[in-house]
Write a protein that holds these residues in place. Structure first.
Motif, PDB file in Angstrom:
ATOM      1  N   ASP A  97     -13.509  -2.625  10.876  1.00  0.00           N
ATOM      2  CA  ASP A  97     -13.490  -1.361  11.621  1.00  0.00           C
ATOM      3  C   ASP A  97     -12.145  -1.170  12.214  1.00  0.00           C
ATOM      4  OD1 ASP A  97     -15.918  -0.422  10.870  1.00  0.00           O
ATOM      5  OD2 ASP A  97     -17.099  -1.432  12.713  1.00  0.00           O
ATOM      6  N   SER A  98     -11.458  -2.295  12.521  1.00  0.00           N
ATOM      7  CA  SER A  98     -10.191  -2.417  13.255  1.00  0.00           C
ATOM      8  C   SER A  98      -9.222  -2.414  12.232  1.00  0.00           C
ATOM      9  CB  SER A  98      -9.936  -3.830  14.091  1.00  0.00           C
ATOM     10  OG  SER A  98      -9.924  -4.907  13.199  1.00  0.00           O
ATOM     11  N   TYR A  99      -9.449  -2.316  10.933  1.00  0.00           N
ATOM     12  CA  TYR A  99      -8.384  -2.495  10.037  1.00  0.00           C
ATOM     13  C   TYR A  99      -7.675  -0.917   9.946  1.00  0.00           C
ATOM     14  CZ  TYR A  99      -6.495  -2.252   5.210  1.00  0.00           C
ATOM     15  OH  TYR A  99      -5.484  -2.184   4.166  1.00  0.00           O
ATOM     16  N   ASP A 100      -6.402  -1.093   9.960  1.00  0.00           N
ATOM     17  CA  ASP A 100      -5.492   0.163   9.785  1.00  0.00           C
ATOM     18  C   ASP A 100      -4.747  -0.007   8.585  1.00  0.00           C
ATOM     19  OD1 ASP A 100      -3.823   2.339   9.937  1.00  0.00           O
ATOM     20  OD2 ASP A 100      -3.244   1.750  12.205  1.00  0.00           O
ATOM     21  N   ARG A 101      -4.957   0.726   7.566  1.00  0.00           N
ATOM     22  CA  ARG A 101      -4.413   0.676   6.301  1.00  0.00           C
ATOM     23  C   ARG A 101      -2.834   1.106   6.374  1.00  0.00           C
ATOM     24  NH1 ARG A 101      -3.992   5.262   2.993  1.00  0.00           N
ATOM     25  NH2 ARG A 101      -4.424   3.801   1.151  1.00  0.00           N
ATOM     26  N   LEU A 102      -2.465   2.040   7.310  1.00  0.00           N
ATOM     27  CA  LEU A 102      -0.820   2.442   7.661  1.00  0.00           C
ATOM     28  C   LEU A 102      -0.037   1.206   8.047  1.00  0.00           C
ATOM     29  CD1 LEU A 102      -1.744   6.088   8.721  1.00  0.00           C
ATOM     30  CD2 LEU A 102      -1.370   4.895   6.422  1.00  0.00           C
ATOM     31  N   ASP A 139      -1.526  -2.463   8.727  1.00  0.00           N
ATOM     32  CA  ASP A 139      -1.935  -3.790   8.284  1.00  0.00           C
ATOM     33  C   ASP A 139      -1.412  -4.254   6.941  1.00  0.00           C
ATOM     34  OD1 ASP A 139      -3.402  -3.977  10.700  1.00  0.00           O
ATOM     35  OD2 ASP A 139      -5.275  -3.998   9.943  1.00  0.00           O
ATOM     36  N   ASN A 140      -1.163  -3.187   6.083  1.00  0.00           N
ATOM     37  CA  ASN A 140      -0.652  -3.653   4.699  1.00  0.00           C
ATOM     38  C   ASN A 140       1.022  -4.167   4.822  1.00  0.00           C
ATOM     39  OD1 ASN A 140      -2.971  -3.625   3.111  1.00  0.00           O
ATOM     40  ND2 ASN A 140      -2.577  -1.428   2.366  1.00  0.00           N
ATOM     41  N   LEU A 141       1.457  -3.819   5.836  1.00  0.00           N
ATOM     42  CA  LEU A 141       2.734  -4.055   6.269  1.00  0.00           C
ATOM     43  C   LEU A 141       3.097  -5.568   6.773  1.00  0.00           C
ATOM     44  CD1 LEU A 141       3.918  -0.525   7.436  1.00  0.00           C
ATOM     45  CD2 LEU A 141       4.229  -1.535   5.198  1.00  0.00           C
ATOM     46  N   ALA A 142       2.087  -6.282   7.177  1.00  0.00           N
ATOM     47  CA  ALA A 142       2.244  -7.293   7.812  1.00  0.00           C
ATOM     48  C   ALA A 142       2.880  -8.583   7.255  1.00  0.00           C
ATOM     49  CB  ALA A 142       0.835  -7.701   8.717  1.00  0.00           C
ATOM     50  N   THR A 143       2.822  -8.515   5.923  1.00  0.00           N
ATOM     51  CA  THR A 143       3.315  -9.833   5.386  1.00  0.00           C
ATOM     52  C   THR A 143       4.283  -9.208   4.226  1.00  0.00           C
ATOM     53  OG1 THR A 143       1.575  -9.389   3.268  1.00  0.00           O
ATOM     54  CG2 THR A 143       0.850 -10.874   5.064  1.00  0.00           C
ATOM     55  N   GLY A 144       5.170 -10.258   3.938  1.00  0.00           N
ATOM     56  CA  GLY A 144       6.206 -10.074   2.956  1.00  0.00           C
ATOM     57  C   GLY A 144       5.860  -9.612   1.843  1.00  0.00           C
ATOM     58  N   GLU A 145       6.733  -8.844   1.018  1.00  0.00           N
ATOM     59  CA  GLU A 145       6.523  -8.314  -0.371  1.00  0.00           C
ATOM     60  C   GLU A 145       6.185  -9.450  -1.148  1.00  0.00           C
ATOM     61  OE1 GLU A 145      10.040  -5.975  -1.100  1.00  0.00           O
ATOM     62  OE2 GLU A 145       8.767  -4.059  -0.907  1.00  0.00           O
ATOM     63  N   CYS A 146       6.662 -10.631  -1.292  1.00  0.00           N
ATOM     64  CA  CYS A 146       6.400 -11.835  -2.167  1.00  0.00           C
ATOM     65  C   CYS A 146       5.790 -12.689  -1.532  1.00  0.00           C
ATOM     66  CB  CYS A 146       7.737 -12.155  -2.404  1.00  0.00           C
ATOM     67  SG  CYS A 146       9.076 -11.101  -3.335  1.00  0.00           S
ATOM     68  N   GLY A 157       0.764  -1.281  -0.040  1.00  0.00           N
ATOM     69  CA  GLY A 157       0.043  -0.149   0.174  1.00  0.00           C
ATOM     70  C   GLY A 157       0.898   1.310   0.008  1.00  0.00           C
ATOM     71  N   ILE A 158       0.868   2.071  -0.933  1.00  0.00           N
ATOM     72  CA  ILE A 158       1.641   3.207  -0.959  1.00  0.00           C
ATOM     73  C   ILE A 158       1.254   4.334   0.056  1.00  0.00           C
ATOM     74  CG2 ILE A 158       1.735   5.288  -2.560  1.00  0.00           C
ATOM     75  CD1 ILE A 158       0.921   3.527  -4.915  1.00  0.00           C
ATOM     76  N   GLY A 159       0.180   4.362   0.389  1.00  0.00           N
ATOM     77  CA  GLY A 159      -0.371   5.147   1.285  1.00  0.00           C
ATOM     78  C   GLY A 159       0.252   4.866   2.988  1.00  0.00           C
ATOM     79  N   ALA A 160       0.598   3.389   3.004  1.00  0.00           N
ATOM     80  CA  ALA A 160       0.961   2.913   4.182  1.00  0.00           C
ATOM     81  C   ALA A 160       2.338   3.347   4.443  1.00  0.00           C
ATOM     82  CB  ALA A 160       0.946   1.569   4.368  1.00  0.00           C
ATOM     83  N   GLN A 161       3.152   3.603   3.421  1.00  0.00           N
ATOM     84  CA  GLN A 161       4.702   3.983   3.748  1.00  0.00           C
ATOM     85  C   GLN A 161       4.879   5.337   3.176  1.00  0.00           C
ATOM     86  OE1 GLN A 161       5.343   0.262   1.134  1.00  0.00           O
ATOM     87  NE2 GLN A 161       7.429   0.757   2.334  1.00  0.00           N
TER      88      GLN A 161
END
Length: 349
Positions: A195-200, A202-209, A32-36
């Motif tokens: 509702d508990s999802y944090d886009r900043l 949660d998108n970082l939780a898994t590896g890029e691949c 997610g672009i907006g997360a970083q």
């Protein structure tokens, strides 16, 4: 001069934030672009290219930038994937180590010397549009605003091919871009998860691949094709080199090849439309961390247009643990002659 040139603030209002949340797949791919990166700011840098890493899921460029006191800092410049840049005729040959370039983009959150690039001014004066949401910034000699991703189908649509060809993502199309909680009512459990999802974060939780499962993988913006193998159809998706086997006969799950993330798929033809029912998906996540259960069933309809220019797609997602009623999603892909499904060859870091 090598250095930081200027900052241009362009704040998003509430409508902009909603648009980002519901944007097509390319705007939130991978982490997610907006997360970083802070999409509300655009800065310009002038520097020298020190390293090029041209691979999926993100192209990375290291640029040496000096401040007003001639102190040098190395900036990590992140771009879209090789696959997405290739679809707009942007290739590694445009840049070389040692080039002095000007670039614009969104700075990283937290003050890191990182930037998500939107525009690059090459040494020869040409401007490259690295992001689909960017507009020309410095001149009219622009690369990256055309190419297969922006092509429209014409006389070479080859209707005789039917389904069996490579289909490209159409501009503005995203499987979840029309998803909202009013038209797709959720159970209390699913609502709590959303509702508990944090886009900043949660998108970082898994590896890029980390590969994706159904239904998420379907909405990716990369090429896909369909291969007729008689009793089965193989759907190949470029992202993560994913392959789905669609059985054209009623086959008990125990007789199918194991495919936990994409499930077991059985297809049938209905007047030129391929109807595919998929069950036994283990991925377990829908949109915004909405959990899916073992009762998940997806029914897809793939319908090539009469002239062969586009493939219309509909998905009905049924899961009583997540949805109060079946969720209907749709999009379409376009046919662009010459596009191929390439090896994804993802690399972390």
């Amino acid at each position: 001069r090598i250095g930081i040139m200027k900052t241009n603030l362009a704040r998003f209002g509430r409508a902009g934030a909603i648009a980002l949340l519901l944007a097509p797949a390319w705007a939130s791919a991978h982490h997610g672009i907006g997360a970083q990166f802070d999409l509300s700011q655009t800065i310009e840098l002038v520097g020298e290219v020190r390293q090029l890493i041209w691979r999926n899921p993100h192209v990375r460029i290291t640029v040496a930038v000096a401040d007003d006191n001639d102190r040098e800092a190395l900036w990590v410049v992140e771009a879209q994937s090789v696959s997405m840049l290739r679809s707009r005729d942007i290739s590694k040959v445009l840049l070389a180590v040692g080039d002095s370039i000007t670039l614009a983009g969104n700075p990283a959150r937290g003050g890191k010397t990182e930037i998500y690039v939107t525009n690059v001014l090459l040494p020869d004066g040409r401007e490259v549009i690295f992001s689909q949401r960017a507009e020309p910034r410095w001149n009219d000699q622009v690369l990256g605003k055309t190419g297969p991703r922006f092509a429209t189908s014409g006389d070479s649509s080859e209707p005789s091919l039917g389904l069996f060809r490579v289909w490209s993502n159409a501009p503005g199309q995203g499987l979840l871009s029309n998803f909202n909680f009013d038209t797709h009512p959720l159970t209390n459990t699913a609502l709590a998860a959303a509702d508990s999802y944090d886009r900043l974060t949660d998108n970082l939780a898994t590896g890029e691949c980390a590969s994706k499962g159904m239904p998420t993988i379907i909405g990716n913006p990369y090429p896909r094709d369909f291969i007729d193998q008689g009793d089965t159809i193989v759907m190949r998706l470029e992202e993560y080199d994913t392959a789905r086997t669609i059985h054209l006969a009623s086959v008990p799950p125990e007789a199918m090849s194991p495919a936990p993330q994409v499930g077991y798929s059985v297809g049938r033809w209905d007047n030129g439309t391929l109807v595919v029912t998929t069950t036994n998906v283990s991925d377990g996540i829908f949109y915004r961390n909405i959990p899916l259960s073992e009762d998940l069933e997806m029914v897809e309809r793939f319908t090539p247009s009469a002239d062969g220019s586009r493939l219309n797609y509909q998905m009905t997602v049924t899961d009583p643990a997540a949805f109060l009623e079946p969720a209907e999603l749709e999009l379409y892909w376009i046919y662009v002659p010459g596009v191929t499904v390439e090896p994804y060859e993802c690399a972390e870091g």
